[in-house]
Design an enzyme around this catalytic site. Structure first.
Site, mmCIF file in Angstrom:
data_model
loop_
_atom_site.group_PDB
_atom_site.id
_atom_site.type_symbol
_atom_site.label_atom_id
_atom_site.label_comp_id
_atom_site.label_asym_id
_atom_site.label_seq_id
_atom_site.Cartn_x
_atom_site.Cartn_y
_atom_site.Cartn_z
ATOM 1 N N ASP A 166 -6.531 -6.969 4.144
ATOM 2 C CA ASP A 166 -7.540 -6.409 3.604
ATOM 3 C C ASP A 166 -8.475 -7.574 2.862
ATOM 4 O O ASP A 166 -9.756 -7.533 3.266
ATOM 5 C CB ASP A 166 -7.073 -5.258 2.300
ATOM 6 C CG ASP A 166 -8.218 -4.910 1.705
ATOM 7 O OD1 ASP A 166 -9.234 -4.450 2.590
ATOM 8 O OD2 ASP A 166 -8.299 -4.550 0.631
ATOM 9 N N ASP A 221 -12.232 -8.927 4.232
ATOM 10 C CA ASP A 221 -13.627 -8.990 3.657
ATOM 11 C C ASP A 221 -14.090 -10.590 3.569
ATOM 12 O O ASP A 221 -15.372 -10.698 3.892
ATOM 13 C CB ASP A 221 -13.387 -8.378 2.322
ATOM 14 C CG ASP A 221 -13.656 -6.911 2.216
ATOM 15 O OD1 ASP A 221 -13.442 -6.246 3.119
ATOM 16 O OD2 ASP A 221 -14.424 -6.359 1.350
ATOM 17 N N LYS A 224 3.143 -15.563 2.350
ATOM 18 C CA LYS A 224 3.424 -16.262 0.863
ATOM 19 C C LYS A 224 4.802 -16.336 0.808
ATOM 20 O O LYS A 224 5.494 -15.970 -0.157
ATOM 21 C CB LYS A 224 2.770 -15.278 -0.284
ATOM 22 C CG LYS A 224 2.587 -15.871 -1.578
ATOM 23 C CD LYS A 224 1.719 -17.239 -1.732
ATOM 24 C CE LYS A 224 2.169 -17.604 -2.910
ATOM 25 N NZ LYS A 224 0.857 -18.718 -3.192
ATOM 26 N N TYR A 278 0.690 -1.185 -0.037
ATOM 27 C CA TYR A 278 0.003 -0.116 -0.162
ATOM 28 C C TYR A 278 0.968 1.210 0.005
ATOM 29 O O TYR A 278 0.381 2.372 -0.453
ATOM 30 C CB TYR A 278 -0.978 0.109 1.324
ATOM 31 C CG TYR A 278 -2.183 -0.569 1.082
ATOM 32 C CD1 TYR A 278 -2.378 -2.040 1.133
ATOM 33 C CD2 TYR A 278 -3.387 0.104 1.260
ATOM 34 C CE1 TYR A 278 -3.383 -2.968 0.761
ATOM 35 C CE2 TYR A 278 -4.551 -0.770 1.110
ATOM 36 C CZ TYR A 278 -4.537 -2.036 0.835
ATOM 37 O OH TYR A 278 -5.651 -2.636 0.897
ATOM 38 N N ASP A 283 -2.921 -18.191 0.324
ATOM 39 C CA ASP A 283 -3.903 -18.964 -0.448
ATOM 40 C C ASP A 283 -4.731 -20.069 0.303
ATOM 41 O O ASP A 283 -5.691 -20.367 0.145
ATOM 42 C CB ASP A 283 -3.298 -19.656 -1.809
ATOM 43 C CG ASP A 283 -1.847 -20.506 -1.665
ATOM 44 O OD1 ASP A 283 -1.416 -20.583 -0.473
ATOM 45 O OD2 ASP A 283 -1.415 -20.897 -2.675
HETATM 46 C C1 IPM Z 1 -10.333 -1.116 3.805
HETATM 47 C C2 IPM Z 1 -10.516 -0.479 2.693
HETATM 48 C C3 IPM Z 1 -9.233 0.449 2.089
HETATM 49 C C4 IPM Z 1 -8.008 -0.689 2.334
HETATM 50 C C5 IPM Z 1 -9.198 0.911 0.957
HETATM 51 C C6 IPM Z 1 -10.483 1.915 0.945
HETATM 52 C C7 IPM Z 1 -7.843 1.898 0.747
HETATM 53 O O1 IPM Z 1 -10.588 -1.607 1.905
HETATM 54 O O2 IPM Z 1 -10.431 -0.329 5.101
HETATM 55 O O3 IPM Z 1 -10.312 -2.375 4.385
HETATM 56 O O4 IPM Z 1 -7.691 -1.195 1.465
HETATM 57 O O5 IPM Z 1 -7.507 -0.474 3.173
HETATM 58 MN MN MN Z 2 -11.009 -3.474 2.353
#
Ligand code: IPM
Ligand code: MN
Ligand code: NAD
Length: 345
Positions: free
Chosen positions: A240, A244, A184, A139, A216
């Site tokens: 990240d 999710d 990884k 990032y 993975d």
């Molecule tokens: C999160 C989001 C952010 C990230 C984006 C919006 C930059 O996806 O907070 O998980 O990737 O960290």
């Molecule tokens: Mn995110």
């Protein structure tokens, strides 16, 4: 003493869920006599619109001086091809405040178990925390975009890895004492360093078990055996993606909060999801991720453990009454979900 909270509503559903979070904060604070003031400031796309920058200087100054920061969500398709994007403000704020430790707890509410895309026996006992490194890695390395080639640099120092892995071990000590370090290392140099540091840090925590998992297969295990995890620790990008993935074990992105901590300054609390442009302005966003972020703030920044517990129980109670937003297959609006939680409080 009155605590200063900076609230960054941001974009899309951000203002709708921030309203909900602040209403629950007010109700919880009244019942315990918690004294606070909120300063609401532009950030993300709203920062670009107000001040030409996703992290206006005045917003940054207020955040630095705050006792805690609440962030709802940023991002909007209107900036997809713009030179300055809302997301840059979020990354800049995390960096400026050195919020290196992003804590994303994953717990399945009893009343939501039947809404998980996984079978009941797979999600039984799921209770883990994703500890995501938040201020390093790909990032924050150089991003070089040329006409017919591109490079993103993934960069980690020993110290950056050490502090986040240490954080994970500290958290594990208060839980089931199992750390899974995800990397990884069969391909990446940064992951080879990561694994070496994790092994070294582990020596200081003989009471905690460390295991390594390639990212993975970790993604696969999160679906096949999610209950086996206790504390996961991983680099920025993997964290990240995996967070999710883990959020939908409970059926929606809309219930997962997070806390981001630095070594000394104010912490920030935010849902893990984004600004959900597809449902913005409709009044149907699930406010629970924001409300649980408020609970995390009360617990982690202000030591108000009982109030935080009560908010979490009120959310569970509202779900148990069948009050569910659309993402969970229900009919409740953002406002109705919030009211149900406040009345359970
Ligand atoms: C999160 C989001 C952010 C990230 C984006 C919006 C930059 O996806 O907070 O998980 O990737 O960290
Ligand atoms: Mn995110
Ligand atoms: P998203 O998380 O915004 O939405 C993904 C899906 O989940 C959408 O269908 C959305 O409607 C749904 N969803 C998310 N939160 C919900 C909620 N509380 N209630 C009900 N449904 C919900 O991800 P995206 O669509 O990939 O990204 C949209 C924008 O958000 C992008 O600009 C992205 O950069 C940004 N983003 C911001 C943050 C943040 O502010 N921390 C985090 C992730 C993405």
């Amino acid at each position: 003493m009155t605590k200063k909270i900076v609230a960054l509503a941001g974009d899309g559903i951000g203002p709708e869920i921030m309203t909900a979070g602040l209403q629950v904060l007010q109700a919880a604070a009244e019942s315990i006599g918690f004294s606070y003031e909120v300063e609401e400031l532009p950030f993300g796309g709203a920062g670009i619109d107000a001040a030409g920058h996703p992290l206006p200087a005045s917003t940054l100054r207020a955040a630095q001086a705050a006792d805690a920061i609440l962030l709802a969500a940023i991002g909007s398709p209107q900036y997809d091809n713009a030179a300055v994007r809302p997301e840059q403000g979020l990354l800049a704020l995390r960096k400026e405040l050195e919020l290196y430790a992003n804590i994303r707890p994953v717990k399945i509410f009893d009343a939501l178990k039947h809404l998980s895309p996984l079978k009941a026996e797979r999600i039984a006992g799921v209770d883990f925390v994703v500890v995501r490194e938040l201020t390093g890695g790909i990032y924050f390395g150089d991003h070089i975009l040329e006409e017919r080639a591109a490079r993103d640099i993934n960069d980690y120092s020993y110290d950056e890895v050490e502090r986040i892995v240490r954080k994970a071990f500290e958290i594990a000590r208060g839980r089931k004492k199992r750390v899974t370090s995800i990397d990884k290392q069969n391909v990446l140099a940064t992951s080879k360093l990561w694994r070496k540091v994790a092994d070294e840090v582990a020596k200081d925590y003989p009471d905690v078990t460390l295991e390594h998992q390639l990212v993975d297969s970790a993604a696969m295990l999160m679906i096949t055996h999610p209950a086996k995890f206790d504390v996961l620790v991983t680099e920025n990008l993997f964290g990240d993606i995996l967070s999710d993935e883990s959020s939908v074990l409970s059926g929606t992105l809309g219930v997962m909060p997070s806390a981001s901590h630095s070594e000394s300054g104010p912490s920030m609390y935010e849902p893990i999801h984004g600004s959900a442009p597809d449902i913005a302005g409709l009044g149907i966003a699930n406010p629970v991720s924001m409300i649980l972020s408020v609970a995390m703030m009360l617990r982690d920044s202000f030591g108000e453990t009982a109030a935080a517990d009560r908010i979490e129980q009120a959310v569970e109670a509202a779900f148990a009454q069948g009050i569910l937003t659309k993402d969970l297959g229900g009919q409740a609006t953002t406002a109705q979900m919030t009211e149900a939680i406040i009345s359970s409080l």
